[in-house]
Scaffold this motif. Structure first.
Motif, short mmCIF file in Angstrom:
data_model
loop_
_atom_site.label_atom_id
_atom_site.label_comp_id
_atom_site.label_asym_id
_atom_site.label_seq_id
_atom_site.Cartn_x
_atom_site.Cartn_y
_atom_site.Cartn_z
N UNK A 128 43.61 45.26 32.37
CA UNK A 128 43.81 45.21 33.82
C UNK A 128 42.66 45.89 34.55
N UNK A 129 42.50 45.46 35.80
CA UNK A 129 41.58 46.09 36.75
C UNK A 129 42.45 46.62 37.88
N UNK A 130 42.92 47.87 37.76
CA UNK A 130 43.97 48.36 38.67
C UNK A 130 43.51 48.68 40.09
N UNK A 131 42.22 48.82 40.34
CA UNK A 131 41.76 49.23 41.67
C UNK A 131 41.66 48.03 42.61
N UNK A 132 41.76 48.29 43.90
CA UNK A 132 41.65 47.24 44.91
C UNK A 132 40.19 47.01 45.27
N UNK A 133 39.90 45.78 45.71
CA UNK A 133 38.54 45.44 46.12
C UNK A 133 38.56 44.13 46.90
N UNK A 134 37.58 43.96 47.76
CA UNK A 134 37.45 42.71 48.49
C UNK A 134 37.02 41.60 47.53
N UNK A 135 36.06 41.90 46.68
CA UNK A 135 35.55 40.92 45.74
C UNK A 135 36.38 40.88 44.47
N UNK A 136 37.66 40.57 44.62
CA UNK A 136 38.57 40.51 43.49
C UNK A 136 39.33 39.20 43.56
N UNK A 137 39.23 38.38 42.53
CA UNK A 137 39.84 37.07 42.51
C UNK A 137 40.70 36.94 41.25
N UNK A 138 41.95 36.50 41.43
CA UNK A 138 42.87 36.33 40.29
C UNK A 138 43.03 37.62 39.49
N UNK A 139 42.97 38.73 40.20
CA UNK A 139 43.14 40.03 39.55
C UNK A 139 41.91 40.55 38.86
N UNK A 140 40.78 39.83 38.99
CA UNK A 140 39.55 40.23 38.30
C UNK A 140 38.44 40.46 39.32
N UNK A 141 37.81 41.63 39.34
CA UNK A 141 36.66 41.83 40.24
C UNK A 141 35.48 40.96 39.80
#
Length: 290
Positions: free
Chosen positions: A107-120
Motif C-alpha cells: 500500500x501507499x498510505x499517504x495522500x497526494x494529488x498525483x495518485x491514481x488507483x491508489x498508486x502515486x
C-alpha cells in the motif's frame, strides 16, 4: 573472451582482479545514477518539512523524478530514445502496482494529488530506474548476449512472467517459471567489458546478482517509506527474501526490451538510417560496436 571467474587464475591475478573489480564497481555505480537519485529523493522527502510547504511527499517525489529524468536527457546522460523506452518500463510498472495494490499486496498510505488507483505516479519511476540501469550497463559495459533461445520463446516466457504477477499466481507457478527460464537460458551468456578486457558470465547468474542488489534497495526504499507491505504496517521489517526471486524474474523483461532496442538500433545504423546516438562521454575507452 575471458570468463569472469578466471581473472585471478595466474601470477599477479589478484592485483588484476582488484583492478577490474574497482573499475567494474565504479561503472556500475554510474549505471545506477537514476536509481540512486530515486533513493536520494526518498531520503530527502523524509528530511524536508514538506507539510509546512503544503506539498505531499508523493507529489514531491513525482516532481523530483521528472526533474532528474529531464536533467539526464538534457545532459545527454540518457538519449531521448532511452527515455522513451523507460516510459514503457514506467507503464508496465504502474500497471503492476495498481493491480497489486488493489489486491492488498502492499500500500501507499499517504495522500497526494498525483495518485491514481491508489498508486502515486512516482512509483512507475522505480521500475524505470531498473530499466535505466540495464540500458546504461548495456552501453557502458558493451553488453552482448550469446546462446539465446528463439525470440518466440523469450517473448512467451516474459509474457507468462508478467501475467503471473498480475494474476497473483502461487509459489508453485513462480518456481515453475523460474525453472523454465533457467532451462531456456541455460546456454545464454552475457559478455561485458571491464577495464578494456572482455569477460563473460551466465545470464541467469547475472540476473540473480542484480536482483540481490535490487532486493537490498527495496529494503532501503521501504525503510524510507516508499511503500508499505502488510507485515510492515506496525513498523519497518525486512522485506521477505522471496522478493529476491521476484526481482530476478522482473529483470527478464527489462533485459529483453533493452536487447531488442539495441539490436534495432544496430540494424538501423548499418542500414544508414541513423547513427546510434551515444555521446563520446559515455564510451568505455574502446570502440563501440552495434
Amino acid at each position: 573472451m575471458t570468463p569472469w571467474g578466471g581473472v585471478g587464475g595466474h601470477a599477479g591475478g589478484m592485483a588484476r582482479f582488484l583492478r577490474l573489480l574497482a573499475h567494474f564497481t565504479a561503472v556500475q555505480a554510474l549505471c545506477c545514477t537514476f536509481a540512486l537519485s530515486v533513493v536520494g529523493l526518498l531520503a530527502l522527502s523524509r528530511a524536508l518539512p514538506l507539510e509546512n510547504w503544503g506539498l505531499a511527499r508523493y507529489d514531491f517525489l513525482l516532481l523530483g523524478c521528472l526533474l532528474v529524468q529531464g536533467a539526464l536527457v538534457w545532459t545527454r546522460f540518457e538519449t531521448p530514445r532511452e527515455a522513451l523506452a523507460l516510459l514503457l518500463f514506467h507503464a508496465l510498472g504502474f500497471g503492476l502496482e495498481a493491480h497489486r495494490v488493489a489486491l492488498g499486496a502492499w500500500a501507499y498510505p499517504e495522500e497526494a494529488v498525483g495518485k491514481v488507483l491508489g498508486v502515486p505516479l512516482y512509483a512507475g519511476f522505480m521500475y524505470a530506474s531498473v530499466g535505466s540501469y540495464v540500458a546504461q550497463a548495456w552501453q557502458r559495459c558493451e553488453l552482448r548476449l550469446s546462446g539465446e533461445p528463439p525470440l518466440t520463446w523469450q517473448v512467451g516466457l516474459v509474457g507468462a512472467t508478467y501475467a503471473h504477477f498480475l494474476l497473483s499466481a502461487g509459489l508453485e507457478v513462480r518456481l515453475g517459471l523460474t525453472a523454465a527460464l533457467l532451462l531456456a537460458h541455460r546456454r545464454t551468456r552475457v559478455g561485458f567489458t571491464v577495464g578494456g578486457e572482455r569477460l563473460a558470465m551466465s545470464l541467469p547468474l547475472s540476473l540473480t546478482l542484480i536482483a540481490a542488489f535490487v532486493y537490498l534497495a527495496e529494503n532501503v526504499a521501504t525503510g524510507l517509506g516508499a511503500w508499505v507491505y502488510p507485515h510492515q504496517a506496525g513498523g519497518w521489517r525486512p522485506v521477505h527474501p522471496s522478493k529476491w526471486l521476484a526481482w530476478a524474474l522482473m529483470l527478464t523483461p527489462a533485459v529483453l526490451i533493452v536487447a531488442r532496442m539495441r539490436a534495432g538500433e544496430g540494424r538501423a545504423a548499418k542500414a544508414g538510417r541513423y547513427p546510434i546516438p551515444h555521446p563520446p562521454a559515455r564510451r568505455s575507452g574502446r570502440s563501440e560496436t552495434p
